[in-house]
Design an enzyme around this catalytic site. Structure first.
Site, PDB file in Angstrom:
ATOM      1  N   LYS A  77       0.838  -1.205   0.000  1.00  0.00           N
ATOM      2  CA  LYS A  77       0.000   0.000   0.000  1.00  0.00           C
ATOM      3  C   LYS A  77       0.870   1.252   0.000  1.00  0.00           C
ATOM      4  O   LYS A  77       1.930   1.291   0.638  1.00  0.00           O
ATOM      5  CB  LYS A  77      -0.925  -0.032   1.223  1.00  0.00           C
ATOM      6  CG  LYS A  77      -1.996   1.063   1.240  1.00  0.00           C
ATOM      7  CD  LYS A  77      -2.920   0.877   2.437  1.00  0.00           C
ATOM      8  CE  LYS A  77      -4.001   1.946   2.505  1.00  0.00           C
ATOM      9  NZ  LYS A  77      -4.910   1.752   3.661  1.00  0.00           N
ATOM     10  N   SER A 152      -9.714   1.839   2.847  1.00  0.00           N
ATOM     11  CA  SER A 152      -8.849   2.608   1.964  1.00  0.00           C
ATOM     12  C   SER A 152      -7.830   1.762   1.191  1.00  0.00           C
ATOM     13  O   SER A 152      -7.182   2.251   0.267  1.00  0.00           O
ATOM     14  CB  SER A 152      -8.085   3.663   2.789  1.00  0.00           C
ATOM     15  OG  SER A 152      -7.268   3.042   3.770  1.00  0.00           O
ATOM     16  N   SER A 176      -9.989  -0.680   6.911  1.00  0.00           N
ATOM     17  CA  SER A 176      -9.418  -0.443   5.582  1.00  0.00           C
ATOM     18  C   SER A 176      -8.722  -1.637   4.950  1.00  0.00           C
ATOM     19  O   SER A 176      -8.373  -1.584   3.774  1.00  0.00           O
ATOM     20  CB  SER A 176      -8.441   0.738   5.637  1.00  0.00           C
ATOM     21  OG  SER A 176      -9.135   1.940   5.809  1.00  0.00           O
TER      22      SER A 176
END
EC number: 6.3.5.7
Length: 488
Positions: A77, A152, A176
């Site tokens: 990420k 996210s 997330s």
């Protein structure tokens, strides 16, 4: 040749027997990424040259037969620091930021000869539930490109679900990792707070954030968590608890295990198809020998309100460092120092980030601190106590990961409250610092539904035990979207 349908154990066997090299595997993975990227949009940065160079180094020294992750590529990420690879947090504020250090979790990947193949798209500074607040692009759901991938960590989830990579790292502040795992039909674990070092993770909500693994299967998830876990002197919240092998209980039966099903998790706001899927999953666990009983988590309904005060307050403090002076984006429109501060932040942050900064600043301001931030902390304690009462009598808690399946792109952008409520089932886990996993549990109208399993602190092995037992006796994890070669 594509290797995206091979398990990590199978790939390791190929590498050890020299049926393939780490370089060949990396090149094949890059081909899978590029072939699907236009349709899915999982990545902000794809580090072709650096990944191949890493793979060649691993080949030169030889694959470690005792290290199952040796030579395995993965996505990371884009809010996790990677030396030499752009790390933007999906924000204009950091559009050109190339770190000079690796996050501890990334150091641990490299120590096991893993290969960071690219940086996954996300909501800006991890603030969002759809990966639509990214400055760079929107990511599509792997199963239906008109739907969101969740957020996210939407890029990390879509990359795994679409067959671009086998593994990825995400971060989880209020759901997330788990919510996008549910939306994309993969496995996502939010570890116990402190289990994985936060050093090098761009801080959003410092009392809530955790880095965690995302994968095709439960075992692979446990294998990756084993790699990244452990104490770090650079993170004062990092646990000193010894890390074992998180795969240790996988394969053991769950006969007699007591699992709680909170009535609030199947109440108002939960889509009927999701509810039916989770009830069916609970009955399946009963067939495997678990005892499922209804309980109550009475304060969980306040979780979203508490979270958006606590997380936004912490974000307001954490994001003060982005001022146009030290690094990152700087406005060209200024006459004095005040202009630099104001215009840099106005131009560099997106609407959702600015909304949360303002909410947090208000909650911490004189005259409102006691009414909001202090009160939120008190209710957070009640949520923690609810969990402690349940875990005095039960091994785990189960429920849906999200109240719905993936929703349409652009459908909730102008309704932030509705977007926030998508995390109503995951947020309490972060507030209490507990481990929680989402695993594929079925489908509703062709879209994946995730089941969430929650445990007491540092009970990841037990969570993996139950998750693996469910996975071994169902085929939901084997079903793939069309982009991965499936029929769905």
């Amino acid at each position: 040749m594509s290797f995206n349908n091979q398990s990590i154990d199978q790939l390791h066997d190929f590498l050890v027997k020299k049926e393939i090299s780490a370089t060949e595997l990396t090149k094949a993975t890059l081909e899978d990424i590029h072939a699907r990227e236009q349709a899915v949009g999982s990545f902000i940065t794809i580090s072709d040259e650096m990944a191949i160079a890493q793979a060649k180094e691993i080949d030169d020294k030889g694959i470690d037969a005792d290290n199952v992750m040796s030579g395995i590529p993965l996505a990371v990420k884009d809010n996790i620091s990677t030396k030499g690879i752009l790390t933007t947090a999906a924000s204009k504020m950091l559009y050109n930021y190339e770190p000079i250090f690796d996050a501890t979790a990334v150091e641990k990947l490299y120590a096991k000869d893993m290969i960071v193949i690219g940086k996954a798209n996300m909501d800006e500074f991890a603030m969002g539930g759809s990966t639509e607040t990214s400055y760079f692009k929107k990511t599509n759901n792997a199963w239906d490109h008109s739907k969101v991938p969740g957020g996210s960590s939407g890029g990390s989830a879509a990359a795994v679900a679409s067959g671009q990579v086998r593994l990825s790292l995400g971060s989880d502040t209020g759901g997330s990792i788990r919510q996008p795992a549910s939306f994309n039909g993969i496995v996502g674990m939010k570890p116990t707070y402190g289990r994985v070092s936060r050093f090098g993770l761009f801080a959003f909500g410092s009392s809530l954030d955790q880095i965690g693994p995302m994968s095709q299967t439960v075992k692979e998830n446990a294998q990756l968590l084993t790699v990244i876990s452990g104490h770090d002197v650079r993170d004062s919240t990092s646990s000193e608890r010894t890390v074992g092998d998180f795969t240790a209980k996988i394969g053991q039966d769950i006969q007699g295990m007591k699992i709680a099903l909170p009535k609030e998790y199947l109440g108002e706001g939960i889509a009927q198809g999701v509810k039916e899927t989770i009830i069916k999953a609970a009955k399946h666990l009963e067939k495997l020998g678990a005892v499922i009983e209804e309980v109550s988590l009475p304060h969980s309904k306040y979780g979203v309100a508490v979270y958006y005060i606590v997380a936004s307050s912490e974000a307001s403090s954490n994001l003060q460092r982005f001022d146009g002076i030290r690094y990152g984006y700087r406005t060209e429109n200024y006459k004095n120092l005040d202009d630099i501060y104001v215009n840099t932040r106005s131009e560099g942050f997106g609407d959702e980030v600015k909304r949360r900064i303002m909410l947090g600043t208000f909650s911490l301001s004189s005259g409102y601190y006691d009414a909001y931030y202090k009160k939120a902390g008190q209710v957070r304690s009640l949520i923690i106590q609810d969990f402690e009462k349940v875990f005095a009598d039960y091994d785990l808690i189960l429920g849906p990961t999200a109240p719905t399946t993936a929703f349409d792109l652009d459908s909730l952008n102008h309704d932030p409250v509705a977007m926030y409520l998508a995390d109503i089932l995951t947020i309490p886990v972060n507030l209490a610092g507990l481990p929680g996993i989402s695993i594929p549990a079925g489908f509703d109208q062709g879209l994946p539904v995730g089941m969430q399993l929650i445990g007491p602190k540092f009970s990841e092995e037990t969570i993996y035990q139950v998750a693996a037992a469910f996975e071994a006796t169902t085929d939901y994890h084997k079903q793939q979207p069309k982009i991965f070669g499936g029929e769905n």
